[in-house]
Write an enzyme that holds these catalytic residues in place. Structure first.
Site, PDB file in Angstrom:
ATOM      1  N   LYS A  14      47.153  29.972  40.425  1.00 33.33           N
ATOM      2  CA  LYS A  14      46.397  28.724  40.586  1.00 33.33           C
ATOM      3  C   LYS A  14      45.525  28.449  39.354  1.00 33.33           C
ATOM      4  O   LYS A  14      45.504  27.330  38.858  1.00 33.33           O
ATOM      5  CB  LYS A  14      45.490  28.779  41.824  1.00 33.33           C
ATOM      6  CG  LYS A  14      46.230  28.913  43.135  1.00 33.33           C
ATOM      7  CD  LYS A  14      45.275  28.861  44.317  1.00 33.33           C
ATOM      8  CE  LYS A  14      44.246  29.980  44.334  1.00 33.33           C
ATOM      9  NZ  LYS A  14      44.777  31.306  44.688  1.00 33.33           N
ATOM     10  N   ARG A  89      39.568  26.748  51.959  1.00 41.35           N
ATOM     11  CA  ARG A  89      40.308  27.959  52.290  1.00 41.35           C
ATOM     12  C   ARG A  89      40.257  28.265  53.778  1.00 41.35           C
ATOM     13  O   ARG A  89      40.883  29.240  54.230  1.00 41.35           O
ATOM     14  CB  ARG A  89      39.652  29.137  51.570  1.00 41.35           C
ATOM     15  CG  ARG A  89      40.414  29.699  50.402  1.00 41.35           C
ATOM     16  CD  ARG A  89      39.461  30.688  49.736  1.00 41.35           C
ATOM     17  NE  ARG A  89      40.132  31.701  49.011  1.00 41.35           N
ATOM     18  CZ  ARG A  89      40.199  31.747  47.678  1.00 41.35           C
ATOM     19  NH1 ARG A  89      39.663  30.816  46.940  1.00 41.35           N
ATOM     20  NH2 ARG A  89      40.788  32.748  47.085  1.00 41.35           N
ATOM     21  N   ARG A 128      46.499  42.005  36.096  1.00 40.70           N
ATOM     22  CA  ARG A 128      45.243  41.337  35.771  1.00 40.70           C
ATOM     23  C   ARG A 128      44.064  42.309  35.874  1.00 40.70           C
ATOM     24  O   ARG A 128      43.100  42.226  35.122  1.00 40.70           O
ATOM     25  CB  ARG A 128      45.018  40.145  36.719  1.00 40.70           C
ATOM     26  CG  ARG A 128      43.791  39.333  36.355  1.00 40.70           C
ATOM     27  CD  ARG A 128      43.688  38.069  37.166  1.00 40.70           C
ATOM     28  NE  ARG A 128      43.239  38.328  38.531  1.00 40.70           N
ATOM     29  CZ  ARG A 128      43.180  37.408  39.479  1.00 40.70           C
ATOM     30  NH1 ARG A 128      43.562  36.169  39.219  1.00 40.70           N
ATOM     31  NH2 ARG A 128      42.751  37.706  40.685  1.00 40.70           N
ATOM     32  N   ARG A 134      38.619  42.577  36.874  1.00 45.45           N
ATOM     33  CA  ARG A 134      37.885  41.936  37.966  1.00 45.45           C
ATOM     34  C   ARG A 134      37.581  42.948  39.053  1.00 45.45           C
ATOM     35  O   ARG A 134      38.452  43.690  39.486  1.00 45.45           O
ATOM     36  CB  ARG A 134      38.711  40.781  38.550  1.00 45.45           C
ATOM     37  CG  ARG A 134      38.211  39.425  38.111  1.00 45.45           C
ATOM     38  CD  ARG A 134      39.085  38.327  38.614  1.00 45.45           C
ATOM     39  NE  ARG A 134      39.160  38.236  40.074  1.00 45.45           N
ATOM     40  CZ  ARG A 134      39.709  37.209  40.699  1.00 45.45           C
ATOM     41  NH1 ARG A 134      40.216  36.194  40.006  1.00 45.45           N
ATOM     42  NH2 ARG A 134      39.757  37.180  42.008  1.00 45.45           N
ATOM     43  N   ARG A 145      42.715  40.840  50.329  1.00 49.12           N
ATOM     44  CA  ARG A 145      42.684  39.398  50.050  1.00 49.12           C
ATOM     45  C   ARG A 145      43.961  38.698  50.523  1.00 49.12           C
ATOM     46  O   ARG A 145      43.923  37.572  50.987  1.00 49.12           O
ATOM     47  CB  ARG A 145      42.436  39.144  48.563  1.00 49.12           C
ATOM     48  CG  ARG A 145      40.959  38.925  48.290  1.00 49.12           C
ATOM     49  CD  ARG A 145      40.548  39.303  46.890  1.00 49.12           C
ATOM     50  NE  ARG A 145      41.224  38.583  45.860  1.00 49.12           N
ATOM     51  CZ  ARG A 145      41.694  39.134  44.729  1.00 49.12           C
ATOM     52  NH1 ARG A 145      41.570  40.437  44.531  1.00 49.12           N
ATOM     53  NH2 ARG A 145      42.271  38.411  43.830  1.00 49.12           N
TER      54      ARG A 145
HETATM   55  P1  ADP Z   1      42.034  34.725  44.276  1.00 46.23           P
HETATM   56  O1  ADP Z   1      42.667  33.462  44.768  1.00 46.23           O
HETATM   57  O2  ADP Z   1      42.814  35.387  43.193  1.00 46.23           O
HETATM   58  O3  ADP Z   1      41.680  35.673  45.382  1.00 46.23           O
HETATM   59  P2  ADP Z   1      39.551  33.295  43.577  1.00 46.23           P
HETATM   60  O4  ADP Z   1      38.970  33.356  42.218  1.00 46.23           O
HETATM   61  O5  ADP Z   1      40.078  31.971  44.013  1.00 46.23           O
HETATM   62  O6  ADP Z   1      40.653  34.416  43.582  1.00 46.23           O
HETATM   63  O7  ADP Z   1      38.459  33.769  44.643  1.00 46.23           O
HETATM   64  C1  ADP Z   1      37.795  35.010  44.504  1.00 46.23           C
HETATM   65  C2  ADP Z   1      36.882  35.270  45.695  1.00 46.23           C
HETATM   66  O8  ADP Z   1      35.848  34.261  45.775  1.00 46.23           O
HETATM   67  C3  ADP Z   1      37.545  35.221  47.064  1.00 46.23           C
HETATM   68  O9  ADP Z   1      38.187  36.446  47.379  1.00 46.23           O
HETATM   69  C4  ADP Z   1      36.316  34.953  47.965  1.00 46.23           C
HETATM   70  O10 ADP Z   1      35.529  36.102  48.132  1.00 46.23           O
HETATM   71  C5  ADP Z   1      35.517  33.974  47.135  1.00 46.23           C
HETATM   72  N1  ADP Z   1      35.890  32.568  47.429  1.00 46.23           N
HETATM   73  C6  ADP Z   1      36.474  31.700  46.544  1.00 46.23           C
HETATM   74  N2  ADP Z   1      36.683  30.499  47.122  1.00 46.23           N
HETATM   75  C7  ADP Z   1      36.257  30.609  48.401  1.00 46.23           C
HETATM   76  C8  ADP Z   1      36.225  29.720  49.521  1.00 46.23           C
HETATM   77  N3  ADP Z   1      36.709  28.461  49.429  1.00 46.23           N
HETATM   78  N4  ADP Z   1      35.704  30.169  50.682  1.00 46.23           N
HETATM   79  C9  ADP Z   1      35.224  31.405  50.791  1.00 46.23           C
HETATM   80  N5  ADP Z   1      35.223  32.306  49.790  1.00 46.23           N
HETATM   81  C10 ADP Z   1      35.734  31.924  48.609  1.00 46.23           C
END
Ligand code: ADP
Length: 196
Positions: A14, A89, A128, A134, A145
């Site tokens: 993404k 989400r 990654r 990370r 996740r």
């Molecule tokens: P990925 O999709 O690779 O897991 P992101 O960078 O999109 O990584 O998100 C990293 C973390 O940030 C998520 O695992 C969560 O803890 C938090 N997060 C991001 N967006 C949201 C959201 N819309 N609602 C709740 N938590 C979120």
């Protein structure tokens, strides 16, 4: 004026595709994960509050995430379009976003779903972890996740499909190929970069 969402499991690419879309469509890409990580790094009150949650791969409470997105969408650069990456989400975030956009007299143009199989995305995330370090890219957090995504976020796909907003794009293969697939699918819906 283009208003887009991009959804897909962790590791689907993404962020990579968002970076290209923001160039092509001249819209800000708003990634909630990036905003949380920045706050964690800078040890802001929000960052301190969410650090353990994000590191464990759990979702930040909707109340916090929704408030964050509201204030971001109210900034001037988001008025004429945006790409939301990683938000909404949860179904609660979907209905919050619906109300927020309605109050601003706005609506979504399309939801891009990046489809990628689990084994491929886990392999990408392991890589990654080595490249970027990370804290939520440990094997356990990655697996967690994926599970949280399956449980909390997969139901959103059906909602946007029912609204006829969903564009499914195969996320496997070359980055350029995936970008082309997205642009073509958007163009097929009449969503094209606006003249600057
Ligand atoms: P990925 O999709 O690779 O897991 P992101 O960078 O999109 O990584 O998100 C990293 C973390 O940030 C998520 O695992 C969560 O803890 C938090 N997060 C991001 N967006 C949201 C959201 N819309 N609602 C709740 N938590 C979120």
């Amino acid at each position: 004026m283009t208003r887009l969402l991009i959804v897909g499991p962790p590791g689907a690419g993404k962020g990579t595709q968002s970076a290209r879309l923001l160039e092509t469509y001249s819209i800000p890409a708003i990634a909630t994960g990036d905003i949380f990580r920045k706050n964690i790094k800078e040890e802001t009150p929000l960052g301190i509050e969410v650090k353990a949650i994000v590191d464990a791969g759990d979702y930040v409470p909707d109340s916090l995430t929704n408030a964050l997105v509201k204030s971001r969408l109210e900034e001037a650069d988001a008025r004429d379009g945006f790409l939301l990456d990683g938000y909404p989400r949860t179904l609660e975030q979907v209905s919050y976003l619906d109300d927020l956009l309605a109050a601003m007299g706005q609506s979504l143009d399309a939801v891009i779903q990046l489809v990628a199989d689990q084994e491929e995305v886990v392999a990408r995330l392991r890589k990654r972890a080595i490249d970027q370090g990370r804290a939520d890219d440990t094997e356990e957090a990655i697996r967690h996740r994926q599970q949280v995504y399956g449980r909390e976020t997969t139901p959103l796909i059906a909602v946007y499909r029912d609204r006829d907003l969903l564009i499914e794009v195969d996320g496997l293969g070359d980055i350029d190929d995936v970008s082309s697939r997205i642009s073509e699918a958007l163009a097929a819906r009449g969503i094209v970069p606006s003249a600057k």
